[in-house]
Write a protein that holds these residues in place. Sequence first.
Motif, PDB file in Angstrom:
ATOM      1  N   ARG A 182       1.270  -1.298   0.252  1.00  0.00           N
ATOM      2  CA  ARG A 182       0.112   0.173  -0.225  1.00  0.00           C
ATOM      3  C   ARG A 182       1.126   0.749  -0.081  1.00  0.00           C
ATOM      4  O   ARG A 182       0.541   2.045  -0.438  1.00  0.00           O
ATOM      5  CB  ARG A 182      -0.561  -0.024   1.414  1.00  0.00           C
ATOM      6  CG  ARG A 182      -1.862  -1.426   1.090  1.00  0.00           C
ATOM      7  CD  ARG A 182      -3.048  -0.233   1.845  1.00  0.00           C
ATOM      8  NE  ARG A 182      -4.464  -1.374   1.404  1.00  0.00           N
ATOM      9  CZ  ARG A 182      -4.518  -2.130   0.026  1.00  0.00           C
ATOM     10  NH1 ARG A 182      -5.317  -0.787  -1.022  1.00  0.00           N
ATOM     11  NH2 ARG A 182      -6.046  -2.577   0.538  1.00  0.00           N
TER      12      ARG A 182
ATOM     13  N   ASN B 167       2.410   1.497  -3.654  1.00  0.00           N
ATOM     14  CA  ASN B 167       1.111   1.386  -3.842  1.00  0.00           C
ATOM     15  C   ASN B 167       1.208   2.816  -4.773  1.00  0.00           C
ATOM     16  O   ASN B 167       0.398   4.073  -5.524  1.00  0.00           O
ATOM     17  CB  ASN B 167       0.184   0.998  -3.869  1.00  0.00           C
ATOM     18  CG  ASN B 167      -1.093   1.028  -5.269  1.00  0.00           C
ATOM     19  OD1 ASN B 167      -0.813   0.399  -6.258  1.00  0.00           O
ATOM     20  ND2 ASN B 167      -2.050   1.821  -4.777  1.00  0.00           N
TER      21      ASN B 167
ATOM     22  N   PRO C 292      -1.772   6.302  -3.130  1.00  0.00           N
ATOM     23  CA  PRO C 292      -3.060   6.794  -3.123  1.00  0.00           C
ATOM     24  C   PRO C 292      -3.929   6.236  -3.988  1.00  0.00           C
ATOM     25  O   PRO C 292      -3.154   6.247  -4.907  1.00  0.00           O
ATOM     26  CB  PRO C 292      -3.215   8.133  -2.736  1.00  0.00           C
ATOM     27  CG  PRO C 292      -1.748   8.676  -3.347  1.00  0.00           C
ATOM     28  CD  PRO C 292      -1.000   7.623  -3.559  1.00  0.00           C
ATOM     29  N   GLY C 293      -4.744   5.792  -3.401  1.00  0.00           N
ATOM     30  CA  GLY C 293      -5.845   4.642  -4.765  1.00  0.00           C
ATOM     31  C   GLY C 293      -5.964   3.695  -4.309  1.00  0.00           C
ATOM     32  O   GLY C 293      -4.919   2.547  -3.437  1.00  0.00           O
ATOM     33  N   THR C 294      -6.864   3.091  -5.420  1.00  0.00           N
ATOM     34  CA  THR C 294      -6.687   1.366  -5.568  1.00  0.00           C
ATOM     35  C   THR C 294      -5.367   0.756  -5.630  1.00  0.00           C
ATOM     36  O   THR C 294      -4.880   1.303  -6.532  1.00  0.00           O
ATOM     37  CB  THR C 294      -7.504   1.553  -6.816  1.00  0.00           C
ATOM     38  OG1 THR C 294      -8.818   2.198  -6.147  1.00  0.00           O
ATOM     39  CG2 THR C 294      -8.138  -0.310  -6.349  1.00  0.00           C
TER      40      THR C 294
ATOM     41  N   ALA D  90      -3.738  -1.499  -7.145  1.00  0.00           N
ATOM     42  CA  ALA D  90      -3.647  -2.831  -8.880  1.00  0.00           C
ATOM     43  C   ALA D  90      -3.159  -3.669  -8.791  1.00  0.00           C
ATOM     44  O   ALA D  90      -1.618  -3.222  -8.909  1.00  0.00           O
ATOM     45  CB  ALA D  90      -4.019  -1.825  -9.760  1.00  0.00           C
TER      46      ALA D  90
ATOM     47  N   THR E 173       1.743  -3.556 -10.258  1.00  0.00           N
ATOM     48  CA  THR E 173       2.240  -2.127 -10.762  1.00  0.00           C
ATOM     49  C   THR E 173       3.916  -2.381 -10.282  1.00  0.00           C
ATOM     50  O   THR E 173       3.962  -2.532  -9.617  1.00  0.00           O
ATOM     51  CB  THR E 173       1.985  -1.365  -8.639  1.00  0.00           C
ATOM     52  OG1 THR E 173      -0.085  -1.253  -9.190  1.00  0.00           O
ATOM     53  CG2 THR E 173       2.189  -0.292  -8.593  1.00  0.00           C
TER      54      THR E 173
ATOM     55  N   ARG F 255       5.611   5.729 -11.838  1.00  0.00           N
ATOM     56  CA  ARG F 255       4.794   4.290 -10.459  1.00  0.00           C
ATOM     57  C   ARG F 255       3.723   4.482 -12.329  1.00  0.00           C
ATOM     58  O   ARG F 255       3.314   5.417 -12.666  1.00  0.00           O
ATOM     59  CB  ARG F 255       3.944   4.732  -9.726  1.00  0.00           C
ATOM     60  CG  ARG F 255       3.409   4.047  -8.923  1.00  0.00           C
ATOM     61  CD  ARG F 255       2.795   4.267  -7.653  1.00  0.00           C
ATOM     62  NE  ARG F 255       2.986   4.927  -6.549  1.00  0.00           N
ATOM     63  CZ  ARG F 255       3.347   6.230  -5.795  1.00  0.00           C
ATOM     64  NH1 ARG F 255       2.653   7.075  -6.667  1.00  0.00           N
ATOM     65  NH2 ARG F 255       4.460   6.268  -5.191  1.00  0.00           N
TER      66      ARG F 255
ATOM     67  N   GLY G  38       0.742   1.437 -12.991  1.00  0.00           N
ATOM     68  CA  GLY G  38      -0.308   0.860 -13.002  1.00  0.00           C
ATOM     69  C   GLY G  38      -0.650   0.051 -13.520  1.00  0.00           C
ATOM     70  O   GLY G  38      -1.573   0.093 -14.878  1.00  0.00           O
TER      71      GLY G  38
END
Length: 167
Positions: A114, A117, A119-121, A123, A126, A139, A141
Amino acid sequence: MIAGLGKNYAVLLALIGLFSSFCKAQINPVDIAKVDSLMEQQAKPILILLSTDWCQYCQMQKNQIRKHKDFALKATSFYYVEFNAESKDNVLFQGKNYTFKPTGKNTGTNELARALNGPGTLAFPTWVLLDNNYQTLFRHGGVLTPIQLKELLDAIGNISVSDLQTP
């Protein structure tokens, strides 16, 4: 005499097979828990692939990497990490301990996934590229095409040594 040639021929074939396996560039991901100590020895960009065991796109991406000739050739210029986002192992990274957080009965993610990754969903896969100060340079995804992967590798190759020195 023919029997002798047959034996020598078999030995020769065995040696060719042995040496050809050594000649192939191998891509061996670095364990995320070893990155901090490796960075102390030699600072390099860190390329991380966040994935899961069940993600078919992640497995496809890993297969592409193993076949990508530029990846194998340029792998010495960065640390390559494959991190299972659902790892239940505690991970010490940048002096901080990251743990597995359940999200259901048999599901969950490691806090490090997390954090990487952003902020955000979350995926899968990644891609995350970090500099020697662990700052995110890139970055993405989703799956990188072979052309996108080559562009990423070229960008990593263009990071100068002065960019990697600690201020």
